[in-house]
Write an enzyme that holds these catalytic residues in place. Structure first.
Site, mmCIF file in Angstrom:
data_model
loop_
_atom_site.group_PDB
_atom_site.id
_atom_site.type_symbol
_atom_site.label_atom_id
_atom_site.label_comp_id
_atom_site.label_asym_id
_atom_site.label_seq_id
_atom_site.Cartn_x
_atom_site.Cartn_y
_atom_site.Cartn_z
ATOM 1 N N TYR A 302 0.839 -1.204 0.000
ATOM 2 C CA TYR A 302 0.000 0.000 0.000
ATOM 3 C C TYR A 302 0.869 1.249 0.000
ATOM 4 O O TYR A 302 1.644 1.486 0.932
ATOM 5 C CB TYR A 302 -0.901 -0.025 1.227
ATOM 6 C CG TYR A 302 -2.086 0.888 1.175
ATOM 7 C CD1 TYR A 302 -3.329 0.417 0.762
ATOM 8 C CD2 TYR A 302 -1.991 2.221 1.549
ATOM 9 C CE1 TYR A 302 -4.446 1.247 0.731
ATOM 10 C CE2 TYR A 302 -3.097 3.059 1.524
ATOM 11 C CZ TYR A 302 -4.322 2.571 1.108
ATOM 12 O OH TYR A 302 -5.423 3.396 1.073
ATOM 13 N N TYR A 346 -5.828 5.439 -7.045
ATOM 14 C CA TYR A 346 -6.030 5.359 -5.599
ATOM 15 C C TYR A 346 -7.449 4.883 -5.337
ATOM 16 O O TYR A 346 -8.388 5.674 -5.301
ATOM 17 C CB TYR A 346 -5.792 6.724 -4.958
ATOM 18 C CG TYR A 346 -6.006 6.768 -3.469
ATOM 19 C CD1 TYR A 346 -5.284 5.937 -2.622
ATOM 20 C CD2 TYR A 346 -6.908 7.665 -2.894
ATOM 21 C CE1 TYR A 346 -5.467 5.989 -1.243
ATOM 22 C CE2 TYR A 346 -7.092 7.721 -1.522
ATOM 23 C CZ TYR A 346 -6.378 6.886 -0.706
ATOM 24 O OH TYR A 346 -6.555 6.942 0.662
#
Length: 393
Positions: A302, A346
């Protein structure tokens, strides 16, 4: 006190479908429509229909409720539905909850989804604004140093301490940005397709909050992503090779806050240079899967902010504390082969899980040969989650 033994979930469920909208800065349609498009695309990919679905999982901070998405997508009765808290930290936990449901026989086909207009609508990068009274809001009010109102500013505190503790410069963060954008440049689905960067480009990008530059910060994206989870047995009868969930875990550290855990100590002798929540997840993933860092072929980590990618590599044991930048520069592990949130989109990490599935299937545009096991992580700095996916058999 966290578990000290392997759990029994590994190998009992698999991801069998992935689907997404395009990734843009202005979708021109509602978040509900984005969610439904992604769900239908994932079901088509799985060779299943709306009538097969009996479970749904999403995040909090989502404007498209499970029952509303189900109705709009033509899905009927649900026997399982769930939401996971803490923003991007929930990504892998949606799959964990889906896997728990199918392993326990509560549901047979569960869809996990995330969809938002995070650029044209609500912008998470805007940070804390007009919070209603709540325990969560009070915690932020007490724990935020004056003036730190955005995610970038929260991470910058830890990033500055990390550089100081290990005698590094911001170029250490640039290594992560360059790798992500290199992969995005070869990914037609990525927002930054055809646009690689260099370390010089990273160093020339404007400051956001020192020591973070623009190219250390992920995008804001409009779009949707969905995943379909079912039992390992049923997965074998579906069109694509299943991505078997070898392990799934959630983790919160002691004295955990949301992006502002500045006051915990006794960790690396410095409470700001590590991510204890990632360590909790790492221990359980390794225990349950029986794997170690050397067994991982691809890391989908991430990357909301580049410093936390380095810290995750260290927490998961790929390298020692302070050595992650050199590890990335040397190509120690293929990272974020879709381009990550820095380069592709995102979607709070859901698009990263989809890339892990493609790597297991052998269909990634940046395919890593022999990637038998893929590690996926969710948002860090908050209570988080992770997965290890692998091929069947």
């Amino acid at each position: 006190m966290t578990l000290h033994r392997a759990d029994s979930l590994g190998g009992r469920a698999a991801i069998v479908g992935i689907g997404a909208t395009e990734f843009s800065k202005d979708s021109g349609r509602s978040e509900l429509k984005l969610a439904v498009e992604a769900v239908r695309a994932a079901l088509d990919d799985a060779g299943l229909g709306p009538a097969d679905v009996d479970g749904m999982v999403t995040f909090t901070m989502d404007t498209s409720p499970e029952i509303t998405v189900a109705q709009a997508a033509g899905i009927g009765e649900l026997s399982f539905f769930s939401r996971v808290h803490y923003g991007g930290g929930a990504a892998c936990a949606t799959v964990q909850q889906a896997a728990l449901a199918v392993a326990a026989g509560i549901a047979e086909v569960v869809v996990c989804y995330r969809a938002f207009n995070e650029r044209s609508g609500r912008r998470f990068g805007a940070g804390v604004q007009r919070r209603e009274p709540s325990a969560e809001g009070a915690a932020l009010g007490w724990n935020l140093p004056a003036g730190l109102l955005t995610p970038a500013s929260w991470v910058a505190m830890a990033a500055q301490r990390y550089l100081y503790a290990y005698g590094l410069t911001p170029e250490a963060f640039g290594q992560v940005a360059v790798v992500g954008r290199r992969h995005a440049a070869r990914n037609p689905a990525a927002y930054f397709y055809g646009k690689p960067i260099t370390l010089a480009d990273h160093a020339a990008s404007r400051w956001i909050v020192e020591p973070l530059r623009l190219l250390d910060c992920c995008q804001e994206t409009d779009g949707g992503q969905a995943l379909v989870v079912t039992t390992a047995e049923r997965a074998r009868d579906l069109p694509h090779p299943p991505a078997v969930i070898r392990a799934a875990a959630q983790g919160a550290g002691r004295a955990q806050e949301q992006m502002t855990s500045y006051y915990r100590d006794g960790y690396y002798q410095d409470g700001l240079t590590g991510l204890p929540e990632s360590a909790v997840v790492a221990r359980q993933l390794w225990r349950t899967s029986g794997l170690r860092p050397a067994d991982i072929g691809v890391g989908i980590l991430y990357d909301h902010f580049t410093p936390f990618v380095l810290m995750q590599l260290e927490e998961f044991g790929f390298c020692a504390p302070g050595e992650a930048a050199d590890f990335v520069a040397a190509g120690g592990l293929p990272l974020n082969t879709h381009g990550g949130q820095l380069g592709e989109a995102y979607l709070h990490g859901m698009n990263g899980i989809a890339e892990a599935v493609r790597q297991v299937r052998g269909t990634s545009v940046n395919q890593v040969p022999g990637a038998a096991h893929v590690l996926v992580t969710a948002g860090t700095g908050v209570p988080t989650s992770g997965l290890v996916l692998g091929a069947d058999g």
